[in-house]
Design a protein around this motif. Sequence first.
Motif, PDB file in Angstrom:
ATOM      1  N   LEU A   1       0.822  -1.207   0.000  1.00 47.29           N
ATOM      2  CA  LEU A   1       0.000   0.000   0.000  1.00 47.29           C
ATOM      3  C   LEU A   1       0.857   1.258   0.000  1.00 47.29           C
ATOM      4  O   LEU A   1       0.623   2.184  -0.785  1.00 47.29           O
ATOM      5  CB  LEU A   1      -0.928  -0.035   1.217  1.00 47.29           C
ATOM      6  CG  LEU A   1      -1.988   1.044   1.361  1.00 47.29           C
ATOM      7  CD1 LEU A   1      -3.175   0.504   2.144  1.00 47.29           C
ATOM      8  CD2 LEU A   1      -1.432   2.277   2.093  1.00 47.29           C
ATOM      9  N   VAL A   2       1.853   1.295   0.883  1.00 50.14           N
ATOM     10  CA  VAL A   2       2.687   2.492   0.983  1.00 50.14           C
ATOM     11  C   VAL A   2       3.546   2.654  -0.265  1.00 50.14           C
ATOM     12  O   VAL A   2       3.786   3.784  -0.730  1.00 50.14           O
ATOM     13  CB  VAL A   2       3.550   2.438   2.260  1.00 50.14           C
ATOM     14  CG1 VAL A   2       4.468   3.649   2.346  1.00 50.14           C
ATOM     15  CG2 VAL A   2       2.661   2.368   3.498  1.00 50.14           C
ATOM     16  N   THR A   3       3.992   1.557  -0.843  1.00 49.21           N
ATOM     17  CA  THR A   3       4.745   1.629  -2.097  1.00 49.21           C
ATOM     18  C   THR A   3       3.876   2.190  -3.214  1.00 49.21           C
ATOM     19  O   THR A   3       4.338   3.017  -4.026  1.00 49.21           O
ATOM     20  CB  THR A   3       5.270   0.231  -2.485  1.00 49.21           C
ATOM     21  OG1 THR A   3       6.120  -0.258  -1.447  1.00 49.21           O
ATOM     22  CG2 THR A   3       6.072   0.301  -3.779  1.00 49.21           C
TER      23      THR A   3
ATOM     24  N   ARG B   1       9.320   4.831  -0.965  1.00 53.19           N
ATOM     25  CA  ARG B   1      10.254   3.717  -1.100  1.00 53.19           C
ATOM     26  C   ARG B   1      10.403   2.943   0.208  1.00 53.19           C
ATOM     27  O   ARG B   1      10.723   3.534   1.244  1.00 53.19           O
ATOM     28  CB  ARG B   1      11.626   4.249  -1.545  1.00 53.19           C
ATOM     29  CG  ARG B   1      12.710   3.196  -1.692  1.00 53.19           C
ATOM     30  CD  ARG B   1      13.976   3.814  -2.244  1.00 53.19           C
ATOM     31  NE  ARG B   1      14.426   4.948  -1.447  1.00 53.19           N
ATOM     32  CZ  ARG B   1      15.167   4.813  -0.335  1.00 53.19           C
ATOM     33  NH1 ARG B   1      15.523   3.611   0.089  1.00 53.19           N
ATOM     34  NH2 ARG B   1      15.553   5.887   0.329  1.00 53.19           N
ATOM     35  N   PRO B   2      10.191   1.636   0.186  1.00 50.11           N
ATOM     36  CA  PRO B   2      10.447   0.849   1.397  1.00 50.11           C
ATOM     37  C   PRO B   2      11.945   0.727   1.647  1.00 50.11           C
ATOM     38  O   PRO B   2      12.749   0.770   0.704  1.00 50.11           O
ATOM     39  CB  PRO B   2       9.829  -0.518   1.074  1.00 50.11           C
ATOM     40  CG  PRO B   2       9.858  -0.597  -0.421  1.00 50.11           C
ATOM     41  CD  PRO B   2       9.685   0.817  -0.922  1.00 50.11           C
ATOM     42  N   HIS B   3      12.321   0.609   2.894  1.00 47.10           N
ATOM     43  CA  HIS B   3      13.710   0.319   3.211  1.00 47.10           C
ATOM     44  C   HIS B   3      14.068  -1.079   2.720  1.00 47.10           C
ATOM     45  O   HIS B   3      13.189  -1.871   2.365  1.00 47.10           O
ATOM     46  CB  HIS B   3      13.947   0.427   4.719  1.00 47.10           C
ATOM     47  CG  HIS B   3      13.885   1.843   5.220  1.00 47.10           C
ATOM     48  ND1 HIS B   3      13.825   2.168   6.562  1.00 47.10           N
ATOM     49  CD2 HIS B   3      13.874   3.041   4.562  1.00 47.10           C
ATOM     50  CE1 HIS B   3      13.779   3.482   6.709  1.00 47.10           C
ATOM     51  NE2 HIS B   3      13.807   4.030   5.506  1.00 47.10           N
ATOM     52  N   ALA B   4      15.341  -1.381   2.698  1.00 45.12           N
ATOM     53  CA  ALA B   4      15.810  -2.690   2.225  1.00 45.12           C
ATOM     54  C   ALA B   4      15.179  -3.814   3.050  1.00 45.12           C
ATOM     55  O   ALA B   4      14.778  -3.623   4.204  1.00 45.12           O
ATOM     56  CB  ALA B   4      17.328  -2.759   2.309  1.00 45.12           C
TER      57      ALA B   4
ATOM     58  N   VAL C   1       9.990   8.295   3.992  1.00 47.71           N
ATOM     59  CA  VAL C   1       8.866   9.206   3.736  1.00 47.71           C
ATOM     60  C   VAL C   1       9.314  10.609   4.133  1.00 47.71           C
ATOM     61  O   VAL C   1       9.434  10.908   5.328  1.00 47.71           O
ATOM     62  CB  VAL C   1       7.607   8.792   4.520  1.00 47.71           C
ATOM     63  CG1 VAL C   1       6.455   9.746   4.213  1.00 47.71           C
ATOM     64  CG2 VAL C   1       7.209   7.352   4.184  1.00 47.71           C
ATOM     65  N   PRO C   2       9.573  11.485   3.174  1.00 48.50           N
ATOM     66  CA  PRO C   2      10.166  12.797   3.483  1.00 48.50           C
ATOM     67  C   PRO C   2       9.138  13.832   3.939  1.00 48.50           C
ATOM     68  O   PRO C   2       8.355  14.348   3.148  1.00 48.50           O
ATOM     69  CB  PRO C   2      10.786  13.211   2.145  1.00 48.50           C
ATOM     70  CG  PRO C   2       9.906  12.557   1.120  1.00 48.50           C
ATOM     71  CD  PRO C   2       9.435  11.269   1.725  1.00 48.50           C
ATOM     72  N   GLY C   3       9.122  14.122   5.225  1.00 50.05           N
ATOM     73  CA  GLY C   3       8.292  15.200   5.727  1.00 50.05           C
ATOM     74  C   GLY C   3       7.041  14.744   6.435  1.00 50.05           C
ATOM     75  O   GLY C   3       6.435  13.728   6.076  1.00 50.05           O
ATOM     76  N   LYS C   4       6.652  15.519   7.465  1.00 51.96           N
ATOM     77  CA  LYS C   4       5.510  15.146   8.300  1.00 51.96           C
ATOM     78  C   LYS C   4       4.207  15.133   7.508  1.00 51.96           C
ATOM     79  O   LYS C   4       3.331  14.285   7.750  1.00 51.96           O
ATOM     80  CB  LYS C   4       5.402  16.132   9.471  1.00 51.96           C
ATOM     81  CG  LYS C   4       4.368  15.740  10.511  1.00 51.96           C
ATOM     82  CD  LYS C   4       4.736  14.423  11.181  1.00 51.96           C
ATOM     83  CE  LYS C   4       3.853  14.143  12.414  1.00 51.96           C
ATOM     84  NZ  LYS C   4       2.418  14.046  12.072  1.00 51.96           N
ATOM     85  N   ALA C   5       4.049  16.036   6.564  1.00 55.77           N
ATOM     86  CA  ALA C   5       2.827  16.046   5.765  1.00 55.77           C
ATOM     87  C   ALA C   5       2.674  14.748   4.979  1.00 55.77           C
ATOM     88  O   ALA C   5       1.565  14.201   4.860  1.00 55.77           O
ATOM     89  CB  ALA C   5       2.819  17.250   4.825  1.00 55.77           C
ATOM     90  N   GLN C   6       3.783  14.246   4.449  1.00 57.78           N
ATOM     91  CA  GLN C   6       3.744  12.985   3.712  1.00 57.78           C
ATOM     92  C   GLN C   6       3.471  11.815   4.657  1.00 57.78           C
ATOM     93  O   GLN C   6       2.738  10.878   4.303  1.00 57.78           O
ATOM     94  CB  GLN C   6       5.081  12.776   2.981  1.00 57.78           C
ATOM     95  CG  GLN C   6       5.477  13.896   2.040  1.00 57.78           C
ATOM     96  CD  GLN C   6       4.588  13.963   0.814  1.00 57.78           C
ATOM     97  OE1 GLN C   6       3.843  13.049   0.514  1.00 57.78           O
ATOM     98  NE2 GLN C   6       4.636  15.075   0.108  1.00 57.78           N
ATOM     99  N   VAL C   7       4.034  11.876   5.851  1.00 55.54           N
ATOM    100  CA  VAL C   7       3.768  10.834   6.842  1.00 55.54           C
ATOM    101  C   VAL C   7       2.283  10.794   7.182  1.00 55.54           C
ATOM    102  O   VAL C   7       1.659   9.726   7.249  1.00 55.54           O
ATOM    103  CB  VAL C   7       4.602  11.074   8.121  1.00 55.54           C
ATOM    104  CG1 VAL C   7       4.144  10.143   9.254  1.00 55.54           C
ATOM    105  CG2 VAL C   7       6.076  10.855   7.836  1.00 55.54           C
ATOM    106  N   ASP C   8       1.690  11.978   7.386  1.00 54.55           N
ATOM    107  CA  ASP C   8       0.263  12.041   7.705  1.00 54.55           C
ATOM    108  C   ASP C   8      -0.577  11.431   6.584  1.00 54.55           C
ATOM    109  O   ASP C   8      -1.601  10.777   6.843  1.00 54.55           O
ATOM    110  CB  ASP C   8      -0.162  13.489   7.932  1.00 54.55           C
ATOM    111  CG  ASP C   8       0.395  14.066   9.227  1.00 54.55           C
ATOM    112  OD1 ASP C   8       0.801  13.274  10.103  1.00 54.55           O
ATOM    113  OD2 ASP C   8       0.429  15.303   9.359  1.00 54.55           O
ATOM    114  N   ARG C   9      -0.150  11.627   5.349  1.00 52.18           N
ATOM    115  CA  ARG C   9      -0.862  11.025   4.212  1.00 52.18           C
ATOM    116  C   ARG C   9      -0.847   9.508   4.302  1.00 52.18           C
ATOM    117  O   ARG C   9      -1.874   8.843   4.085  1.00 52.18           O
ATOM    118  CB  ARG C   9      -0.212  11.490   2.909  1.00 52.18           C
ATOM    119  CG  ARG C   9      -0.818  10.881   1.655  1.00 52.18           C
ATOM    120  CD  ARG C   9      -0.184  11.466   0.399  1.00 52.18           C
ATOM    121  NE  ARG C   9      -0.742  10.854  -0.801  1.00 52.18           N
ATOM    122  CZ  ARG C   9      -0.021  10.232  -1.724  1.00 52.18           C
ATOM    123  NH1 ARG C   9       1.303  10.163  -1.606  1.00 52.18           N
ATOM    124  NH2 ARG C   9      -0.604   9.709  -2.781  1.00 52.18           N
ATOM    125  N   VAL C  10       0.321   8.945   4.652  1.00 46.25           N
ATOM    126  CA  VAL C  10       0.439   7.491   4.783  1.00 46.25           C
ATOM    127  C   VAL C  10      -0.435   6.988   5.930  1.00 46.25           C
ATOM    128  O   VAL C  10      -1.181   6.005   5.782  1.00 46.25           O
ATOM    129  CB  VAL C  10       1.912   7.095   5.011  1.00 46.25           C
ATOM    130  CG1 VAL C  10       2.013   5.605   5.368  1.00 46.25           C
ATOM    131  CG2 VAL C  10       2.749   7.400   3.777  1.00 46.25           C
TER     132      VAL C  10
END
Length: 249
Positions: A105-107, A112-115, A128-137
């Motif tokens: 889902l997040v992909t 990008r998932p970690h290794a 996930v770069p930035g708090k706004a993007q985190v909130d989206r996830v």
Amino acid sequence: MTGQSDIPEPWLLVCDIDDTLTGSREDLQRLWDVLKAHRRGIRLALNSSRPAKSVDETLVDYFPDDFAPAAVITGLGTEIRLNGQWLKSWQDRFLDWPDKDIRNLVTELGYRPHADLFQTGGKASFAVPGKAQVDRVLERLEMEGIPFRYIYSGASDLDILAPGAGKDAAMRHLADHLDIPLERTIAAGDSGNDLALFEAAGRAIAVGNARAELLRTMPGNKTYRATACHAAGVLEGLTAFGLVETAGT
């Protein structure tokens, strides 16, 4: 006279690795020598945010050749090994948690998932770069009805955990499995991500090089603030608590 009554009630010492036990190989050796001499009274567990493979490499490359903790907790508290074997009662808790669905889902959302090294059955990790993007996830996960907790650190590290996971939860489970009450547990650490351990444990040791983020928030009523750094600070704390007779002599 010897017998069962002579065996002390054990303590569980739960230590962070990076900058708590590492930092001075000489002091680490001294601490390990003392712990070996008190093996019946103190059970040692390591507790790291890093995945098992990464921790194992550090144990081989940095720690004494005969170093053998009773338990190793890795992957932000999603993995427990006891005497070298996976603790099934803990790993089974995450069998039904949809970690693979979360990764897909997040992909699909474009992150990008970690290794694979950093993924576990109870943890899905992403950049996930930035708090706004985190909130989206997080909003998307909530819309899907997926149970989770999360940790966001650094510039972009998002770790999505099963609700019952975490370094503190893993310590509680291990203590219960070993039949050691929480009041006989000691957490040792140096940074803010050790705070949950400090709050859950019966006692705590902040090593001399502990960061301000931990010193500001740690429970002062049960925490010993060492003056010595790294492993020497852990040994200083054990001495202050009266669990070892001397500071390694």
